[in-house]
Design a protein around this motif. Structure first.
Motif: not given
Length: 175
Positions: A84-112
């Motif tokens: 992700l371009i802007e990381k989510n607070p995954i460590e303390e995330m709850e159901e009502d936590t605002e998150v985003n899925l704005g990813f860096d395309k090349a980085l996502l492909y490489k991570n896959m």
């Protein structure tokens, strides 16, 4: 769900308890991951159709949007977070936590590629994002970044690699 010490568990901790619980046995873990990987692939197929759209919402809203349960969405958010371009607070995330899925395309492909997730980096949707040459280049970049190249072995009677002109055993090999 509460932890052993009585505190409320964050979603990620609950997900890890489910996804990595060796007490349930190898077959059950394989079943859990098999189901997860199918759902993950479905989410990526939808996300990659509009790769420039930054999908936002609460964990629960995104789970509903992609028609998966909250735990599956938690696992997905854990997996995509490094891309992700802007990381989510995954460590303390709850159901009502605002998150985003704005990813860096090349980085996502490489991570896959790095995760050996062939079912993800071979998705058809990538072909509308990158041309074949770019996909091959990204694949090679990722694979070569994790390849360890050993230098030539230096033997005692070889010239010292430091450039002193002495034999290795009389110079740096002495230490």
């Amino acid at each position: 769900m509460n932890s052993k010490d009585g505190r409320k568990m964050a979603l990620l901790e609950k997900w890890h308890k489910i996804a990595y619980d060796e007490k349930v046995g190898k077959q059950e873990l394989q079943r859990i991951w098999g189901v997860y990987f199918k759902r993950e692939q479905m989410i990526y197929e939808q996300l990659l159709k509009n790769p420039d759209e930054v999908v936002k919402g609460t964990v629960k809203e995104l789970a509903e949007k992609y028609q998966v349960d909250v735990m599956t969405m938690t696992g997905f958010l854990d997996g995509i977070n490094d891309s992700l371009i802007e990381k989510n607070p995954i460590e303390e995330m709850e159901e009502d936590t605002e998150v985003n899925l704005g990813f860096d395309k090349a980085l996502l492909y490489k991570n896959m590629v790095a995760a050996d997730a062939e079912w993800l980096y071979n998705l058809e949707e990538w072909k509308s994002i990158f041309d074949e040459e770019t996909l091959k280049r990204l694949y090679k970049e990722q694979k070569s970044s994790t390849t360890v190249i050993k230098g030539a072995k230096v033997y005692p009677n070889d010239p010292c690699p430091c450039g002193s002109g002495k034999k290795y055993k009389k110079c740096c090999g002495k230490k």
